[in-house]
Write an enzyme that holds these catalytic residues in place. Structure first.
Site, PDB file in Angstrom:
ATOM      1  CB  CYS A  83      -0.979  -0.033   1.171  1.00  0.00           C
ATOM      2  SG  CYS A  83      -2.292   1.196   1.037  1.00  0.00           S
ATOM      3  CG  HIS A 181      -4.017  -3.522   2.227  1.00  0.00           C
ATOM      4  ND1 HIS A 181      -3.115  -3.223   3.215  1.00  0.00           N
ATOM      5  CD2 HIS A 181      -4.550  -2.337   1.840  1.00  0.00           C
ATOM      6  CE1 HIS A 181      -3.110  -1.925   3.437  1.00  0.00           C
ATOM      7  NE2 HIS A 181      -3.967  -1.357   2.609  1.00  0.00           N
ATOM      8  CD  GLU A 183      -2.107  -6.536   4.341  1.00  0.00           C
ATOM      9  OE1 GLU A 183      -1.646  -6.736   3.201  1.00  0.00           O
ATOM     10  OE2 GLU A 183      -2.273  -5.400   4.813  1.00  0.00           O
TER      11      GLU A 183
END
Lengths: 200, 250
Positions: A83, A181, A183
């Site tokens: 990001c 992102h 994750e």
């Protein structure tokens, strides 16, 4: 010393719990670090980023982390930037005029157009310029108001459109930088993290 | 193109998921981590946890809930309930939230939104607005819908986003838990007035209610009871949205 195989850089503003949990699910033993020496020497480094470009850059400059990251980037050492982490690699951002970024890639992050909802919050399609790279086509989760446009030389790029096309991710060997992102991008994101891990 | 999000909501208290009607009469609906994992497997795009009791003991439970959910969840997690200061938000984010939702405390002191945005970025700050129809327009309520604030909902959405909120979670108190569909007029009025994403909440019964909400300007649709009670699944809702021409994540 605690055994570790991935060091996560504390940028001061980032939310680390999601990154830690995602790497943990991969079987990794992530450790949060803030010293330049570890950032230089760790096997793998993650540069997460949520929040303000200027605040994050000041934090990196203060601890000598900026130089350690520049050295890693120049040496081609394993790195994952997430990001704001991607934008920090660039020359700067319109979010913080006058604050230089790490300068490892060309370009300045600019605000997303006012023809669409900003911040971009949600899942959008990532399309790589070329097939067969580490970043594959799929939906990723974004939370950003700024983005980079130009493909830096020597990197493979993937793109997403939100009002305008922008850089979704860039990859070069074991170095991967994502505007989205990974994750938080479900199974698609976990698979990308696994490929990055394997490439290191 | 940015897809529309389907967001199951877990209202939690003391570590359990609860659900009431019009914010009243809470009953047990299961374990937060189990439900969150189930909804992710069904294709949920995000999970919202709203902790309905924010006593000191309840707050500790809420943090534990967030930690447990974070371990199993690989999609975004928004958490609200009892956020009154930057330190409260920081604790939730450290425990595993990706965004924090603020409601009553922002009504009392809108500067809180600015403080949170300065610290964590606007993309991290969700302004939760509980609104009910009034003689003219909609009025904002605080403390789980129990206290009128006198604020106009549309004006508050504009002020809140100008102060630092990066997203609006808009709940119709009139419709919440009633399964009579979203308040589409409220949704249209707020989504036209702001440039940040708006999440529709309160009243969903069928997948067609989600289609209607998107038509009224919602960027995301939130529902609780229709998923908890097993009436439908996120998978089925997404299929219906795709059939109706709404772009969703496959």
């Amino acid at each position: 010393m605690i055994p570790t195989d991935v060091a996560i850089v504390r940028t001061g503003t980032a939310n680390l719990a999601s990154v830690l949990a995602a790497l943990g699910r991969l079987g990794a033993m992530p450790r949060v670090v803030e010293d330049a020496e570890t950032v230089r020497t760790a096997r793998r480094v993650v540069l997460p980023g949520v929040g303000h470009f200027g605040a994050a850059m000041h934090q990196l400059q203060a601890g000598g982390l900026a130089d350690a990251l520049r050295e890693r980037l120049a040496a081609g050492a394993p790195l994952l930037a997430i990001c704001l982490g991607l934008q920090l690699l660039a020359q700067g951002s319109d979010e913080s005029p006058g604050t230089p970024g790490l300068g490892a890639i060309a370009g300045v992050a600019t605000h997303l157009p006012d023809t669409v909802r900003v911040p971009q919050l949600g899942w959008n399609l990532v399309v790589p310029d070329q097939q067969g790279g580490i970043v594959q086509e799929g939906h990723a989760y974004y939370a950003n108001s700024y983005a980079l446009r130009e493909t830096p030389e020597g990197w493979a790029a993937a793109r997403t459109v939100h009002g305008t096309p922008f850089l979704a991710a860039i990859a070069r060997g074991p170095q991967l930088a994502c505007q989205f992102h990974p994750e938080l991008s479900g199974r698609w994101g976990a698979a990308l993290l696994e490929r990055w891990w394997a490439a290191c | 193109m940015l897809t529309r999000r389907i967001i199951p909501c877990l209202d939690t208290r003391d570590g359990r998921v609860v659900k009431g009607i019009n914010f009243q009469g809470l009953r047990d609906a299961g374990s937060p981590a189990e439900l969150a994992a189930r909804y992710e497997a069904q294709g949920a795009d995000e999970i919202v946890i709203l902790d309905v009791v924010a006593t000191d003991r309840g707050r500790a439970h809420a943090l534990e809930t967030v930690r447990e959910v974070r371990q199993v969840l690989s999609i975004p997690l928004t958490v609200g309930g009892g956020v009154r200061a930057v330190a409260d938000a920081e604790r939730l984010l450290d425990a595993g939230a990706d965004k924090v939702a603020v409601n009553s405390a922002a009504c009392d002191r809108p500067a809180l939104l600015t403080e949170l945005a300065d610290r964590f970025g606007v993309q991290c700050i969700v302004l939760a607005i509980d609104a009910a129809r009034a003689a003219e327009g909609w009025r904002v309520f605080r403390r789980s819908g129990s206290e009128a604030t006198g604020r106009d909902a549309v004006a508050w959405a504009i002020e809140g986003t100008a102060s630092g909120a990066g997203e609006i979670l808009l709940t119709s108190i009139d419709r919440d838990g009633t399964r009579s569909g979203y308040d589409l007029d409220l949704l249209r009025a707020v989504s036209d007035a702001v440039t940040v994403p708006v999440i529709a909440s309160g009243g969903a019964r069928t997948a067609d209610d989600f289609v209607a909400a998107v038509g009224a300007g919602a960027d995301a649709v939130l529902a609780a009871s229709m998923f908890h009670d097993g009436d439908t699944t996120v998978t089925a809702v997404k299929q219906r949205l795709a059939e109706a021409g709404v772009e969703v994540r496959p």
